[in-house]
Design a protein around this motif. Sequence first.
Motif, PDB file in Angstrom:
ATOM      1  N   THR A  60       0.876  -1.192   0.097  1.00 31.20           N
ATOM      2  CA  THR A  60       0.076   0.010   0.084  1.00 31.20           C
ATOM      3  C   THR A  60       0.987   1.151  -0.080  1.00 31.20           C
ATOM      4  O   THR A  60       0.456   2.449  -0.388  1.00 31.20           O
ATOM      5  CB  THR A  60      -0.843  -0.052   1.080  1.00 31.20           C
ATOM      6  N   ASP A  61       2.127   1.122   0.267  1.00 29.12           N
ATOM      7  CA  ASP A  61       2.800   2.172   0.294  1.00 29.12           C
ATOM      8  C   ASP A  61       3.820   2.473  -0.938  1.00 29.12           C
ATOM      9  O   ASP A  61       4.730   1.574  -1.573  1.00 29.12           O
ATOM     10  CB  ASP A  61       4.208   1.984   1.357  1.00 29.12           C
ATOM     11  N   PRO A  62       3.434   3.517  -1.864  1.00 31.96           N
ATOM     12  CA  PRO A  62       4.349   3.390  -2.866  1.00 31.96           C
ATOM     13  C   PRO A  62       5.819   3.279  -3.177  1.00 31.96           C
ATOM     14  O   PRO A  62       6.369   2.441  -4.045  1.00 31.96           O
ATOM     15  CB  PRO A  62       4.093   4.841  -3.562  1.00 31.96           C
ATOM     16  N   ILE A  70       3.788   6.756 -17.368  1.00 30.38           N
ATOM     17  CA  ILE A  70       4.638   5.644 -17.133  1.00 30.38           C
ATOM     18  C   ILE A  70       5.066   4.962 -18.215  1.00 30.38           C
ATOM     19  O   ILE A  70       6.071   4.190 -18.163  1.00 30.38           O
ATOM     20  CB  ILE A  70       4.261   4.976 -15.723  1.00 30.38           C
ATOM     21  N   MET A  71       4.368   4.684 -19.304  1.00 28.47           N
ATOM     22  CA  MET A  71       4.410   3.822 -20.596  1.00 28.47           C
ATOM     23  C   MET A  71       4.264   4.965 -21.676  1.00 28.47           C
ATOM     24  O   MET A  71       3.305   4.871 -22.334  1.00 28.47           O
ATOM     25  CB  MET A  71       3.603   2.954 -20.546  1.00 28.47           C
ATOM     26  N   LEU A  98      -5.191   6.691 -18.141  1.00 28.98           N
ATOM     27  CA  LEU A  98      -3.868   6.707 -17.405  1.00 28.98           C
ATOM     28  C   LEU A  98      -3.323   5.423 -17.226  1.00 28.98           C
ATOM     29  O   LEU A  98      -3.783   4.255 -17.680  1.00 28.98           O
ATOM     30  CB  LEU A  98      -4.099   7.470 -16.086  1.00 28.98           C
ATOM     31  N   HIS A  99      -2.227   5.488 -16.459  1.00 31.09           N
ATOM     32  CA  HIS A  99      -1.601   4.130 -16.066  1.00 31.09           C
ATOM     33  C   HIS A  99      -2.728   3.244 -15.089  1.00 31.09           C
ATOM     34  O   HIS A  99      -3.174   3.894 -14.241  1.00 31.09           O
ATOM     35  CB  HIS A  99      -0.441   4.415 -15.402  1.00 31.09           C
ATOM     36  N   ALA A 100      -2.502   1.965 -15.167  1.00 24.35           N
ATOM     37  CA  ALA A 100      -3.440   1.261 -14.415  1.00 24.35           C
ATOM     38  C   ALA A 100      -5.039   1.619 -14.507  1.00 24.35           C
ATOM     39  O   ALA A 100      -5.885   1.527 -13.539  1.00 24.35           O
ATOM     40  CB  ALA A 100      -3.084   1.087 -12.922  1.00 24.35           C
ATOM     41  N   PHE A 101      -5.469   1.903 -15.597  1.00 21.46           N
ATOM     42  CA  PHE A 101      -6.652   2.599 -15.963  1.00 21.46           C
ATOM     43  C   PHE A 101      -7.847   1.379 -15.553  1.00 21.46           C
ATOM     44  O   PHE A 101      -8.931   1.549 -15.709  1.00 21.46           O
ATOM     45  CB  PHE A 101      -6.813   3.017 -17.398  1.00 21.46           C
ATOM     46  N   HIS A 102      -7.209   0.075 -15.773  1.00 26.12           N
ATOM     47  CA  HIS A 102      -8.009  -1.149 -15.623  1.00 26.12           C
ATOM     48  C   HIS A 102      -8.343  -1.582 -14.269  1.00 26.12           C
ATOM     49  O   HIS A 102      -9.135  -2.397 -14.056  1.00 26.12           O
ATOM     50  CB  HIS A 102      -7.431  -2.313 -16.391  1.00 26.12           C
ATOM     51  N   ASP A 104      -7.334   0.851  -1.812  1.00 21.45           N
ATOM     52  CA  ASP A 104      -6.313   1.402  -0.829  1.00 21.45           C
ATOM     53  C   ASP A 104      -4.998   0.652  -1.305  1.00 21.45           C
ATOM     54  O   ASP A 104      -4.568  -0.248  -0.572  1.00 21.45           O
ATOM     55  CB  ASP A 104      -6.719   1.078   0.516  1.00 21.45           C
ATOM     56  N   GLN A 105      -4.190   1.097  -2.317  1.00 16.15           N
ATOM     57  CA  GLN A 105      -3.095   0.434  -2.705  1.00 16.15           C
ATOM     58  C   GLN A 105      -2.100   1.522  -2.978  1.00 16.15           C
ATOM     59  O   GLN A 105      -2.265   2.743  -3.079  1.00 16.15           O
ATOM     60  CB  GLN A 105      -2.878  -0.640  -3.627  1.00 16.15           C
ATOM     61  N   ALA A 106      -0.786   1.122  -3.372  1.00 12.72           N
ATOM     62  CA  ALA A 106       0.357   2.077  -3.810  1.00 12.72           C
ATOM     63  C   ALA A 106       0.030   2.770  -4.931  1.00 12.72           C
ATOM     64  O   ALA A 106      -0.113   2.340  -6.074  1.00 12.72           O
ATOM     65  CB  ALA A 106       1.767   1.247  -3.824  1.00 12.72           C
ATOM     66  N   VAL A 107      -0.457   3.979  -4.733  1.00  5.19           N
ATOM     67  CA  VAL A 107      -0.827   4.938  -5.935  1.00  5.19           C
ATOM     68  C   VAL A 107       0.268   5.918  -6.168  1.00  5.19           C
ATOM     69  O   VAL A 107       0.541   6.665  -5.381  1.00  5.19           O
ATOM     70  CB  VAL A 107      -2.006   5.524  -5.647  1.00  5.19           C
ATOM     71  N   VAL A 108       0.674   5.853  -7.357  1.00  6.93           N
ATOM     72  CA  VAL A 108       1.896   6.643  -7.917  1.00  6.93           C
ATOM     73  C   VAL A 108       1.255   7.619  -8.846  1.00  6.93           C
ATOM     74  O   VAL A 108       0.313   7.317  -9.282  1.00  6.93           O
ATOM     75  CB  VAL A 108       3.164   5.693  -8.511  1.00  6.93           C
TER      76      VAL A 108
END
Lengths: 241, 241
Positions: free
Chosen positions: A73-75, A170-171, A199-203, A208-212
């Motif tokens: 959960t921590d980036p 990121i890509m 955006l990245h991880a659009f899917h 509550d996870q590591a969001v960059v």
Amino acid sequence: MSTVTTRTVAYPADGLTMIGHLALPAGDDRRPAVLVGPEGPGLNDFQRGRAESLAELGYVALAFDINGGRWFTDPGEMLARVTPLLADPDRMRDIGHAALDVLLAEPRTDPDRIAAVGYGTGGAIALELGRDGVDLRAIGTVNALTTGRPGEAARIRCPVWAGVGSEDPIMPPAQREAFTAEIEAAGVDWRLVVYGGALHAFHHPPVDQAVVPGVGYHPRHARRAWRDVVDLLDECVPVPG
Amino acid sequence: MSTVTTRTVAYPADGLTMIGHLALPAGDDRRPAVLVGPEGPGLNDFQRGRAESLAELGYVALAFDINGGRWFTDPGEMLARVTPLLADPDRMRDIGHAALDVLLAEPRTDPDRIAAVGYGTGGAIALELGRDGVDLRAIGTVNALTTGRPGEAARIRCPVWAGVGSEDPIMPPAQREAFTAEIEAAGVDWRLVVYGGALHAFHHPPVDQAVVPGVGYHPRHARRAWRDVVDLLDECVPVPG
């Protein structure tokens, strides 16, 4: 669906104990099988659900682990784990092969009809299995358009489907072009879908996870990308009957 | 299928008499409807077959004409007709609206659920209908990633799906980027599929028609592009029941 059965599988890879999630369709016959690789933060219920959705469609599916049972959960912790991993094809292949061995040990798996699909880091691992010459029938990668060691893409002998958000920082376009140039030069059968505005991880639904920075959920494109993955599997490893 | 009925429809547009091919599914109820636009050489049996395939899936479909009943086998004649047309949005819209009127005059057509799909020149016409503010539910364009007049892309209010061959010299990367930049800036919901290794008109079986350099058939990607178009229609204008 109640017809799907699941099993938690612990196995060693990359110096860790990985905790995968295996989902089996009803019946006792052999089925095409799919490796499902998670994003950098690791395996959570959403990614486990992807394996279950594929089992509902008739596939043996393993949502494999990349972080030794941890879900970051921590980036900072996530990037400390994933950044060196993404720079080391041998470590990625070790993680991929260990997952593949779990799938091959399952009697329901048809060893001649295995596909690998991954999201982010999991997609990079799927591509590295192909570059290692594994006899996959399809590779799907979402948001990971990663290049490999010179010459190794020519070992990929199956269709490659790739998806990416147009606004994914990121890509970015230069990385997409390097990736498609590599696989085109290698004679790979490939497709790339660019999802406009994503955006990245659009899917991935927001959790509550590591969001960059650069990450964002896009529900419409998320549904489309899932359908695209299911279409890829239906083309390359159709469920019999 | 014997359940599909077809009708040849003559109608005026662009100073010519257009000869379209209307295909209707079985039944007498209203159905979502699709305009299907042909490549620059014009309407032939293959494009007429696209409308029939969509009618088999349950759609009212009009394979519309762009060349006044002519189908060019000479590249020079084809380019002499199509090049000025592609440079004139008003003429393209005239051709598109005339086809749309044919579809709207058909009692089976549900006027609130119309999509436009086109290949090459036909795709550019589909996009121009969107830029003209026509209330379409989906636009699909294969090989025509054409930009429009400044500001008009914002009138497109439906999803846009675009497909192109990675090696298409007639629709090169700079053109693709100009197109996606235009529709992204306009806030359009869009996707782009790049079919690896494919040339221009990769979706069309080789026939005795006007072949210009950079054209080539790619059977695998042709099947995929058709499935992608069908998926787009299923998402945006699903057949009831």
